[in-house]
Enzyme design. Structure first.
Site, short mmCIF file in Angstrom:
data_model
loop_
_atom_site.label_atom_id
_atom_site.label_comp_id
_atom_site.label_asym_id
_atom_site.label_seq_id
_atom_site.Cartn_x
_atom_site.Cartn_y
_atom_site.Cartn_z
N GLU A 266 0.88 -1.42 0.50
CA GLU A 266 -0.05 0.22 -0.06
C GLU A 266 0.56 1.32 -0.07
O GLU A 266 0.15 2.52 0.50
CB GLU A 266 -1.13 0.14 2.02
C1 LIG Z 1 2.24 -10.59 0.39
C2 LIG Z 1 2.44 -8.80 -0.35
C3 LIG Z 1 1.07 -8.64 -1.32
C4 LIG Z 1 0.86 -7.89 -2.10
N1 LIG Z 1 0.38 -7.01 -2.67
C5 LIG Z 1 -0.25 -6.37 -3.46
C6 LIG Z 1 -1.52 -6.72 -4.57
O1 LIG Z 1 -2.33 -6.87 -4.33
N2 LIG Z 1 -1.80 -5.70 -5.46
C7 LIG Z 1 -0.45 -5.25 -6.02
O2 LIG Z 1 -0.60 -4.66 -7.20
N3 LIG Z 1 0.53 -4.81 -5.32
C8 LIG Z 1 0.59 -5.77 -4.20
N4 LIG Z 1 1.95 -6.71 -3.48
C9 LIG Z 1 3.01 -5.27 -4.15
C10 LIG Z 1 3.28 -4.06 -3.14
O3 LIG Z 1 2.71 -3.19 -3.31
C11 LIG Z 1 4.93 -4.26 -3.34
O4 LIG Z 1 5.65 -4.62 -3.16
C12 LIG Z 1 5.48 -2.39 -2.69
O5 LIG Z 1 5.00 -1.03 -3.64
C13 LIG Z 1 6.70 -2.41 -2.98
O6 LIG Z 1 7.40 -2.08 -4.20
P1 LIG Z 1 8.39 -3.21 -4.38
O7 LIG Z 1 8.25 -4.35 -3.66
O8 LIG Z 1 8.81 -3.06 -6.02
O9 LIG Z 1 9.52 -2.33 -3.57
P2 LIG Z 1 10.89 -1.11 -4.51
O10 LIG Z 1 9.80 0.19 -5.26
O11 LIG Z 1 11.96 -2.02 -5.28
O12 LIG Z 1 11.37 -0.61 -3.04
C14 LIG Z 1 12.47 -1.06 -1.96
C15 LIG Z 1 13.05 -0.04 -1.73
O13 LIG Z 1 12.92 1.09 -2.17
C16 LIG Z 1 12.59 1.57 -1.25
N5 LIG Z 1 11.80 3.29 -2.61
C17 LIG Z 1 11.45 3.28 -3.85
N6 LIG Z 1 11.06 4.01 -4.66
C18 LIG Z 1 11.68 5.01 -3.79
C19 LIG Z 1 11.92 5.70 -3.95
N7 LIG Z 1 11.16 7.29 -4.87
N8 LIG Z 1 12.72 7.09 -3.16
C20 LIG Z 1 12.86 6.33 -1.90
N9 LIG Z 1 13.08 5.06 -1.27
C21 LIG Z 1 12.59 4.49 -2.77
C22 LIG Z 1 11.58 1.68 -0.77
O14 LIG Z 1 10.68 2.63 0.09
C23 LIG Z 1 11.74 0.27 0.00
O15 LIG Z 1 12.78 0.31 0.60
C24 LIG Z 1 1.92 -6.65 -2.81
C25 LIG Z 1 3.12 -7.31 -1.70
C26 LIG Z 1 3.58 -8.30 -1.05
C27 LIG Z 1 4.44 -8.58 -0.57
#
Ligand SMILES: Cc1cc2nc3c(=O)[nH]c(=O)nc-3n(C[C@H](O)[C@H](O)[C@H](O)COP(=O)(O)OP(=O)(O)OC[C@H]3O[C@@H](n4cnc5c(N)ncnc54)[C@H](O)[C@@H]3O)c2cc1C
Length: 594
Positions: A403
């Protein structure tokens, strides 16, 4: 259900600029019988029908998960936010909060339920055409079909608009979807997905995609926790989607995605609150039963500190959640609209997007802290699977990730405040200027006030001034380039979170005292501890932010102003935490639950 008629409407973020009176906030003590009834329905459903089957869910019995979603629909729990005309029960946002708190007793099923009720049903109600509602909404509300929300991709999580899933226009007006979504909750068994894709690789758009159109699910992810909820990739290979299944407008998918997230973040905060109250009960009961050195561990000051601090943090989160729900409801009530028109709710959640992000960050971090301490209270038993403490800890970790990660939400908090200030929606700039004059002038002596929580209210006034000072200096120093100074923004977000939490807790405690509510004096204890400790956190954040923004004489002047502002005499929190801990142990529960 008019519940918030006594709550004045306030612009989002306005609490930062002005004092609020205790009567002007909604608190759990103001819940109506109707709120309690729907909360009790959710509580009993989870306790009696979900928790006894947790092992089966953890074994990935998705037929059971479907059945339970259906059952929650029969109880009216899926349609809290949807008007009766569409098959919902049309309650207010306080009800929505109460239900989300209760559903969180099972984190895994809470995730299944949330992806369906919050991430599919709500956008369907808010953005679908009448024909789309006719086709899908009723069946989603009964749980006949299950929903999921497909936004994230391998390469685009936080950067959601960077999605690469492509929707290619076809001659008949329909679309061919190609690409892959990642980590989709309910991915293994949902029937209908809200999928975000770029039309012809450019226009970010939301689509309603039935599994039967040709979606394939990846294998179940091996997750740290939430083993009882399905998380898979979704694979689209030439999946044909008819033109009438565009949700909202082509190229306006961001409106669907981000508005849904405002709602969902608040509800995630609520779920974290629910998890926190449950964990406190678990820790308190264990501490009462577990004996070492011939006495219950609950009698040791070190354990009392933990239990007391858990209660303090949960109390602050609970207070800010109810305050926010009250603000949202008051705004909806004050907006003339037809009962079936969701745009008032949409606008209200956009208005309080800062508060929703605060709820998400504060809720998820308080819950993490509480569950970590719950393991510590359990000692070795906290580390083994015979006790639920370790599962709760694993299950909750993801709340800081999905979220919108807590970093993204922290960036949004000052970002949205500044944007509102620039648009003239929030008088932040004049307030920061007035504060500068005040700080350069001679110190004013506050009038003597020995009323209850007077010191805390004075401290909160100083917290707000600190937030304004740091934000004002950062805006002045960096201008447009402030977005590049994430470390400073994170500190400002931390200060804003503490201001909103501390004030919400204090106003609630003051209102409880005024109304002579049961355990009001314990509420006062909790608020006082929170404010006392927030002073130190805010001082540290402000120092770090200022030193990363200015230097030399300017920095010295600012630090002198900060010292003047945050001259708060520490209180004996040990004795207050002990009282809170003892109450939790005596009751075997979070002391302020209803
Ligand atoms: C159990 C589970 C259920 C999920 N369910 C859903 C779902 O139903 N639908 C859906 O669409 N998604 C879902 N997700 C996905 C989830 O929303 C994403 O994992 C989340 O938005 C983070 O994206 P990412 O994993 O690509 O991390 P990244 O975006 O790669 O982030 C990695 C790190 O970098 C930081 N970061 C990234 N960008 C920036 C920035 N601009 N400035 C500073 N820091 C930054 C982040 O805060 C984090 O610490 C789910 C994930 C999990 C684990």
């Amino acid at each position: 259900m008019p519940t918030t008629t006594a709550i004045p409407t306030l612009r989002g973020g306005e609490w930062l600029l002005q004092p609020t009176e205790p009567d002007a906030v909604f608190t759990p003590e103001r819940l109506t019988d109707e709120h309690r009834l729907i909360g009790q329905t959710a509580q009993e459903f989870v306790k009696n029908e979900v928790l006894p089957k947790l092992d089966q869910l953890e074994q990935k019995d998705w037929a059971l998960a479907r059945e339970l979603v259906k059952r929650s629909g029969a109880l009216g729990l899926l349609g809290v936010d949807v008007p009766e005309a569409y098959g919902g029960v049309g309650l207010d946002k306080v009800s929505s909060l109460v239900v989300s708190e209760r559903m969180a007793q099972s984190a895994s099923f809470g995730a299944t339920w949330g992806a369906h009720a919050n991430l599919t049903i709500i956008p369907m109600y808010l953005f679908a055409t009448e024909a789309q509602k006719e086709k899908y909404l009723g069946r989603l509300l009964t749980g006949e079909i299950i929903g999921g929300y497909g936004l994230s991709e391998t390469g685009s999580g936080s950067d959601a608009l960077g999605a690469r899933t492509r929707a290619t226009r076809q001659a008949d007006g329909g679309f061919l979807l190609n690409g892959e979504k990642m980590w989709i909750t309910n991915g293994g068994f949902a029937d209908l997905f809200l999928v975000f894709a770029k039309v012809d690789g450019e226009q970010f758009t939301a689509f309603l995609v039935e599994r039967d159109f040709g979606i394939k699910s990846g294998k179940e992810e091996h997750k740290m926790g939430l083993h009882g909820s399905s998380t898979t990739a979704l694979i689209f290979q030439d999946v044909k989607v008819p033109a009438e299944n565009v949700l909202g407008e082509i190229g306006k998918g961001h409106k669907v995605a981000f508005n849904v997230l405002n709602f969902a973040r608040f509800k995630l905060g609520a779920a974290c609150g629910g998890g926190a109250y449950g964990a406190i009960a678990e820790a308190a009961k264990y501490a009462a039963e577990r004996r070492q050195f011939g006495q219950p561990i609950a009698s040791f000051g070190a354990i009392k500190h933990k239990l007391g601090e858990m209660v303090v943090r949960a109390y602050a989160v609970e207070s800010l959640l109810y305050r926010t729900a009250g603000l949202v409801d008051a705004r909806i009530d004050a907006t003339p609209h037809e009962p079936t028109d969701g745009s008032a709710a949409l606008a209200a959640f956009e208005e309080y997007a800062v508060e929703a992000s605060i709820a998400k960050v504060a809720g998820s971090e308080a819950l993490n802290y509480i569950l970590d301490e719950n393991i510590q209270v359990h000692g070795g038993n906290g580390y083994v699977r015979d006790y639920p403490a370790e599962r709760h800890f694993r299950d909750a970790r993801v709340n800081r990730i999905f979220e919108g990660t807590n970093e993204i939400n922290r960036l949004l908090i000052p970002g949205m405040l500044i944007r509102r200030a620039m648009k003239g929606d929030l008088a932040l700039i004049p307030a920061a200027k007035a504060l500068q004059d005040e700080l350069l002038g001679p110190p004013s002596m506050p009038a003597a006030d020995d009323s209850l929580l007077a010191d805390e209210r004075r401290a909160i006034d100083a917290f707000k001034k600190t937030a304004l000072m740091v934000l004002g200096v950062a805006m002045q120093t960096y201008g447009q380039k402030l977005t590049d100074e994430q470390e400073v923004l994170m500190h400002i977000a931390d200060i804003a979170i503490d201001v909103f939490s501390a004030e919400s807790a204090t106003l609630r405690a003051a209102a409880a005292s005024d109304r002579k509510t049961r355990r009001a004096s314990l509420q006062v204890d909790a608020a006082r501890v929170f404010v006392n400790d927030a002073t130190m956190r805010i001082d540290a954040s402000a120092r770090q932010a200022l030193a990363a923004t200015v230097d030399g004489d300017t920095l010295r002047t600012m630090l002198a102003a900060l010292r003047r502002l945050l001259k708060v005499t520490p209180i004996n929190t040990a004795v207050l935490r002990r009282r809170l801990a003892d109450e939790a142990v005596t009751r075997g529960a979070y002391p302020f639950g209803w």
